[in-house]
Design an enzyme around this catalytic site. Structure first.
Site, PDB file in Angstrom:
ATOM      1  N   ASN A   1      -1.414  -8.860   9.049  1.00  0.00           N
ATOM      2  CA  ASN A   1      -2.138  -9.557   7.996  1.00  0.00           C
ATOM      3  C   ASN A   1      -2.116 -11.041   8.355  1.00  0.00           C
ATOM      4  OD1 ASN A   1       0.348 -10.692   7.115  1.00  0.00           O
ATOM      5  ND2 ASN A   1       0.665  -9.045   5.622  1.00  0.00           N
TER       6      ASN A   1
ATOM      7  N   ASP B   1      -0.323   0.117   4.575  1.00  0.00           N
ATOM      8  CA  ASP B   1       0.057   1.372   5.222  1.00  0.00           C
ATOM      9  C   ASP B   1      -1.121   2.343   5.270  1.00  0.00           C
ATOM     10  OD1 ASP B   1       2.678   0.536   5.675  1.00  0.00           O
ATOM     11  OD2 ASP B   1       3.359   1.263   3.731  1.00  0.00           O
TER      12      ASP B   1
ATOM     13  N   GLY C   1       0.811   2.964  -7.880  1.00  0.00           N
ATOM     14  CA  GLY C   1       1.766   3.663  -7.026  1.00  0.00           C
ATOM     15  C   GLY C   1       1.536   3.412  -5.551  1.00  0.00           C
TER      16      GLY C   1
ATOM     17  N   LEU D   1      -7.592  -9.293   6.342  1.00  0.00           N
ATOM     18  CA  LEU D   1      -7.803 -10.529   5.593  1.00  0.00           C
ATOM     19  C   LEU D   1      -8.049 -10.275   4.107  1.00  0.00           C
ATOM     20  CD1 LEU D   1     -10.206 -12.125   8.236  1.00  0.00           C
ATOM     21  CD2 LEU D   1      -7.800 -12.692   7.897  1.00  0.00           C
TER      22      LEU D   1
ATOM     23  N   SER E   1      -1.007   7.030  -4.123  1.00  0.00           N
ATOM     24  CA  SER E   1      -2.332   6.400  -4.201  1.00  0.00           C
ATOM     25  C   SER E   1      -3.152   6.619  -2.940  1.00  0.00           C
ATOM     26  CB  SER E   1      -2.184   4.898  -4.460  1.00  0.00           C
ATOM     27  OG  SER E   1      -1.686   4.234  -3.307  1.00  0.00           O
TER      28      SER E   1
ATOM     29  N   GLU F   1      11.581  -2.604  10.509  1.00  0.00           N
ATOM     30  CA  GLU F   1      12.426  -2.045   9.462  1.00  0.00           C
ATOM     31  C   GLU F   1      13.619  -1.285  10.022  1.00  0.00           C
ATOM     32  OE1 GLU F   1       9.481   0.166   7.269  1.00  0.00           O
ATOM     33  OE2 GLU F   1       9.233  -1.478   5.840  1.00  0.00           O
TER      34      GLU F   1
END
Length: 199
Positions: free
Chosen positions: A70, A143, A178, A112, A182, A27
């Site tokens: 992932n 995250d 959220g 997974l 969350s 990023e």
């Protein structure tokens, strides 16, 4: 995010060294330079290649100590975008075997989704089941998993316990709407862990 300068990289890494951990995602700019600099300083480098782009395959990935992926990211890095050749072989096994061969000194964590997660380091392997919850919003789940996993490892917890804690934390996170709001507190994750893994 894309205005990082070499001087900013040097300043950010100053004072860090062996025993410290750096988590990177795709990023910001200069990630290849950051990888090389962190590795030269003896910092443990963790890479979650999100968002995953083709340019990542040209980075100095030999500098990475832990890959957090992932299945889609694993496919990009391994080149295993087609189904496994053997009908008896899971696509995730193809991804893992390729990455272990390509980056033999790295640890690899492959998430997974509802099938849980896998940790591989050479011939050592740990799996963690996903916790069943009513998913409301998956934003921030990765995250949350990453934060709890790395926190566990940094605090000296066993890999299996760290993986399970991360699974519990992300399960709680997806049961709420959220992103940042969350993410559960540690005490809540510990209670959830006891309920799912010690009873």
């Amino acid at each position: 995010n894309y205005r990082i300068t070499p001087e900013m990289v040097q300043n950010a890494l100053e004072g860090f060294g062996p025993g410290d951990m750096l988590l990177l995602q795709n990023e910001i700019n200069l990630v290849p330079e950051i990888l090389r600099n962190a590795k030269a300083k003896g910092i443990q480098v963790v890479l979650n290649p999100s968002p995953c782009t083709d340019e990542i395959s040209h980075w100095p990935l030999e500098c990475v100590d832990i890959f957090l992926l992932n299945e889609t990211e694993g496919q990009v890095l391994s080149g295993k975008t087609e189904p496994a050749e053997s009908a008896l072989s899971e696509p995730s096994e193809d991804i893992l075997s390729t990455l272990v061969t390509r980056y033999p000194t790295a640890q690899i964590v492959l998430t997974l989704g509802e099938k849980g997660s896998l940790f591989v380091s050479g011939s050592y392997r740990v799996s963690a089941d996903a916790c069943r919850v009513n998913a409301v919003d998956t934003t921030g789940a990765g995250d949350t998993f990453t934060g709890y996993l790395l926190s566990g490892l940094l605090h000296g917890a066993a890999v299996e316990e760290s993986m399970r804690m991360a699974s519990c934390a992300s399960a709680i996170a997806v049961s709420r709407p959220g992103a940042a709001q969350s993410i559960p507190e540690l005490s809540e994750v510990q209670a959830f862990y006891r309920q799912h893994f010690t009873e």
